[in-house]
Scaffold this motif. Structure first.
Motif, PDB file in Angstrom:
ATOM      1  N   LEU A 104       7.380  28.269  40.858  1.00  0.00           N
ATOM      2  CA  LEU A 104       6.899  26.866  40.257  1.00  0.00           C
ATOM      3  C   LEU A 104       7.912  26.905  38.877  1.00  0.00           C
ATOM      4  O   LEU A 104       7.364  27.750  38.008  1.00  0.00           O
ATOM      5  N   ALA A 108       8.638  21.784  36.983  1.00  0.00           N
ATOM      6  CA  ALA A 108       8.161  21.378  38.458  1.00  0.00           C
ATOM      7  C   ALA A 108       9.535  21.255  39.290  1.00  0.00           C
ATOM      8  O   ALA A 108       9.483  21.474  40.255  1.00  0.00           O
ATOM      9  N   LYS A 165       3.017  19.519  38.985  1.00  0.00           N
ATOM     10  CA  LYS A 165       2.930  20.817  39.240  1.00  0.00           C
ATOM     11  C   LYS A 165       2.196  21.293  40.547  1.00  0.00           C
ATOM     12  O   LYS A 165       2.590  22.194  41.042  1.00  0.00           O
ATOM     13  N   GLY A 168       4.916  21.079  43.117  1.00  0.00           N
ATOM     14  CA  GLY A 168       5.888  22.033  42.884  1.00  0.00           C
ATOM     15  C   GLY A 168       5.236  23.536  43.192  1.00  0.00           C
ATOM     16  O   GLY A 168       5.876  24.164  43.732  1.00  0.00           O
TER      17      GLY A 168
END
Ligand SMILES: Nc1ncnc2c1ncn2[C@@H]1O[C@H](COP(=O)(O)OP(=O)(O)OP(=O)(O)O)[C@@H](O)[C@H]1O
Ligand SMILES: [Mg+2]
Length: 309
Positions: A104, A108, A165, A168
């Motif tokens: 990650l 992102a 996020k 991701g």
């Protein structure tokens, strides 16, 4: 009559230098031009743990992650991932290794022209031969795990920072990795969303046995998720210890802190976010020394004042 062939012996997992270690960083030096970012760093990550990496802005945390995944080559030193030296691994071996970890990124790093579902499907399409219907199923499961199933068809520009996020993270989970690298997973998120990401990391680590390497500046987050913590300073690991030890340093009083070793006092200032302490003292001293050097530089080589005696 068909004689059944005996089942093949289970193949041993790729050998690791010792059973517990999944990443071994040995005497790592990383220079960008004249700048030395990592100066002989040693570090081991153990299977199943969450290791939190901390350190001042620009100290080399993202660089270390990029080195660990083989995205950049160190100036010197070794990195072993699942026991394999990534510097000598060929493309086939690297692809096999890439299937075993997820990342990650700090930003992102989603593809803007692809929907969330397509972003998550990408590693499966690129690194496996799974049929499309199975990929669709897997994508739904990963998006459900991060609470984004209903947003599968949206594009990155249509979702919030926290959702990006999570997307991701869903993509990092795509190949059921054994290790997940997180670069500042909760930076810029509101406290509740940040706490939700922490819970996701905890769930993945504890329920699925994933090893997590997390770079973060968020101390609440660090103390929630870490099994061990490491602080980088001047290109090296200043201190690597269990969370409890960091907690002990964090809660020492000012009087007790005066008795701590220098390294622990640096750690203490950093994790408490104190405005005064050895980090700021060091900065003041350094810039003062630089200033003096700056003043000295234009001085003529020979004294302009002739001694009278
Ligand atoms: N590709 C590159 N070329 C030149 N210098 C680089 C490169 N990548 C990183 N650096 C330099 O290396 C240093 C460490 O950068 P890095 O991004 O690893 O820091 P960081 O600890 O992740 O910082 P932050 O907390 O701000 O994210 C910085 O001074 C940066 O300018
Ligand atoms: Mg960074």
């Amino acid at each position: 009559m068909n004689v059944p062939t005996p089942p093949s012996q289970p193949t041993a997992a790729p050998s690791a230098p010792d059973h517990e270690t999944v990443i071994e960083v040995d005497d790592l030096l990383m220079q960008f031009g004249p700048q030395t970012v990592l100066a002989g760093l040693d570090l081991k990550v153990r299977r199943g743990e969450t290791l939190v990496i901390m350190g001042g802005s620009g100290c080399g945390k993202s660089t270390l992650l990029r080195l660990m995944i083989g995205a950049i080559t160190p100036t010197r030193g070794k990195i072993r991932l699942f026991g394999e030296d990534i510097a000598v691994a060929g493309e086939t071996e690297l692809d096999a290794l890439r299937r075993r970890f997820g990342i990650l990124f700090q930003s992102a790093a989603l593809y803007q022209s692809m929907s969330i579902a397509e972003n998550v499907a990408l590693p499966m399409r690129e690194l496996t031969n799974l049929p499309e219907d199975l990929i669709d199923l897997q994508v739904k499961m990963k998006l459900e795990a991060v609470g984004l199933r209903e947003h599968a068809d949206k594009f990155p520009a249509q979702i919030s920072g926290g959702m990006k996020k999570r997307a991701g993270l869903a993509r990092a989970l795509a190949l059921d990795p054994e290790i997940i690298f997180y670069d500042e997973p909760s930076a810029g998120l509101d406290p509740v969303t940040s706490a939700e990401i922490d819970q996701l990391i905890l769930t993945l680590t504890k329920k699925l046995g994933v090893t997590s390497v997390v770079v973060t500046h968020e101390m609440d987050s660090a103390f929630t998720i870490a099994d061990r913590m490491v602080m980088l300073d001047k290109g090296r690991c200043l201190k690597i210890a269990k969370r409890e030890e960091y907690e002990r340093i964090r809660t020492t009083t000012k009087e007790e802190a005066a008795m701590l070793p220098e390294d622990d006092r640096i750690v203490r200032q950093f994790i408490r976010g104190d405005a005064y302490g050895p980090i700021t003292d060091r900065r003041t001293l350094t810039s003062y020394a630089d200033d003096l050097m700056g003043l000295l530089a234009p001085l003529p080589a020979s004294p302009s004042i002739t001694p009278t005696r």
